[in-house]
Every structure is written in C-alpha cells, then in structure tokens.
Design an enzyme around this catalytic site. Structure first.
Site, PDB file in Angstrom:
ATOM      1  CB  THR A   1      71.789  52.993 -72.810  1.00  0.00           C
ATOM      2  OG1 THR A   1      72.224  52.042 -71.843  1.00  0.00           O
ATOM      3  CG2 THR A   1      70.874  54.003 -72.136  1.00  0.00           C
TER       4      THR A   1
ATOM      5  CG  LEU B   1      75.911  53.974 -66.975  1.00  0.00           C
ATOM      6  CD1 LEU B   1      76.825  53.891 -65.759  1.00  0.00           C
ATOM      7  CD2 LEU B   1      76.120  55.288 -67.714  1.00  0.00           C
ATOM      8  N   UNK B   2      74.601  50.960 -70.694  1.00  0.00           N
ATOM      9  CA  UNK B   2      74.846  49.832 -71.593  1.00  0.00           C
ATOM     10  C   UNK B   2      75.195  50.357 -72.986  1.00  0.00           C
ATOM     11  N   GLY B   3      75.852  49.540 -73.775  1.00  0.00           N
ATOM     12  CA  GLY B   3      76.190  49.936 -75.134  1.00  0.00           C
ATOM     13  C   GLY B   3      74.975  50.190 -76.010  1.00  0.00           C
TER      14      GLY B   3
END
EC number: 1.11.1.9
Length: 200
Positions: A49, A45-47
């Site tokens: 990803t 859920l990272u920017g």
C-alpha cells in the site's frame, strides 16, 4: 447488461463509467479520451500500500501535466485488505497507511469487485483485453482460502495493485502484476505520452 456482455461488446475503456469515492455523478471514462490511463485495483491494508500509493501520487504529479491520468479502484477481494466503507478509505490512507497526512492526488473510485460474477464491467474488459500480466504470465491466485469469488477464470486479477496501462485511444496496452512497482511503469507511460504528442 451483465458485466461479461458489456466487456465483450466494448472496444475501449471509453464504454465504461465509475462512481467517484467522494460521491457525485459517475465519471464517464470517455471524458478522458486522448489521455494515457494507469488503472490499479488498490487496498489500504496491503503489504505494498505505502509503496504503490505514494508512487501513484508521484506519477500523477510529474506526468499528469503531460496527459497521464491515474485511476484507483479500491477492492476487498484479496485478503479483505480494503474492509473499510467507502467513506472511511480516505481517513485510513491519511492516518494509517500510508499515513502521515497522505492524500491521493489521483482519482479514486468507490469500492468494486474485479473478479467473479459481480466484477466491475471495466475490470472484466481489462482482464479480457490483457489476460496475463506482462511481467508474470503465470500469475495466479494460488491459495484457495483467499478465492472468495465465482467463477474463477485464468485471467483473474491475482491480488491488490495489479496495474493496467491504457493508451490515449482507450485501448489497453499492458498489464503488470502486483509485484511490479508502480514507478517502474514510467518508461512505458513516457513512450505512450511521446507517441500521443507526435514524439514531442
């Protein structure tokens, strides 16, 4: 042996093993001797990803036949961006982010910590071997509310998708910050692959 002592005693990544995300026996990294390794702490859920997961797949597909092995280690220490259980991560990647049926073609391992007293011995070793990212030597976790581990060290991983490039002798060569796109590591990988094959 604690992570810090194991890391201090190690000379290469071949001293370590990790549990595959899908389960089964631990993978001894010594079994990858002679390969160039790209190791990243990942999160669903990272920017970045979508960018980094798809680029990890691309590098593994194109350079895997030349002896590159990409290894992903899910970690929930940065903004709780990997808060799924191990058994949920592949579905998250497939249906949410990157989504569209995405499946990693590289080795993914079970969730681990990369900083603090409970850090994976492999990441404790990598941080000691390569203290600052080469592209951002002042990279630090700067927002105290996101620091969930102890002790805090100058060589800590600062966020998801830091990258560690390891040569075919198992010795870490270069560290890259989260801002450095995975695909841009390709020239360094190509140089190591050429060196490992005698320049062929």
């Amino acid at each position: 042996m604690c992570a810090a002592r194991m890391a201090a005693a190690a000379q290469s990544v071949y001293s370590f093993s990790a549990h595959p995300l899908a389960g089964g026996e631990p993978v001894n990294l010594g079994s990858l001797r002679g390969k160039v390794l790209l190791i990243e702490n990942v999160a669903s859920l990272u920017g970045t990803t979508v960018r980094d997961y798809t680029q990890m797949n691309e590098l593994q597909e194109r350079l895997g036949p030349r002896a590159l092995v990409v290894l992903g280690f899910p970690c929930n220490q940065f903004g709780h961006q990997e808060n799924a259980k191990n058994e949920e991560i592949l579905n998250s990647l497939k249906y949410v982010r990157p989504g569209g049926g995405f499946e990693p073609n590289f080795m993914l391992f079970q969730k681990c910590e990369v900083n603090g007293a409970k850090a994976s011995p492999l990441f404790a070793f990598l941080r000691e071997a390569l203290p600052p990212p080469s592209d951002d030597p002042t990279a630090l976790m700067t927002d105290p509310k996101f620091i969930t581990w102890c002790p805090v060290c100058r060589n800590d991983v600062s966020w998801s998708f830091e990258k560690f490039l390891v040569g075919p002798d198992g010795v870490p060569v270069r560290r890259y910050s989260r801002r450095f796109p995975t695909i841009d590591i390709e020239p360094d990988i190509q140089a190591l692959l050429s060196k490992g094959s005698g320049g062929a």
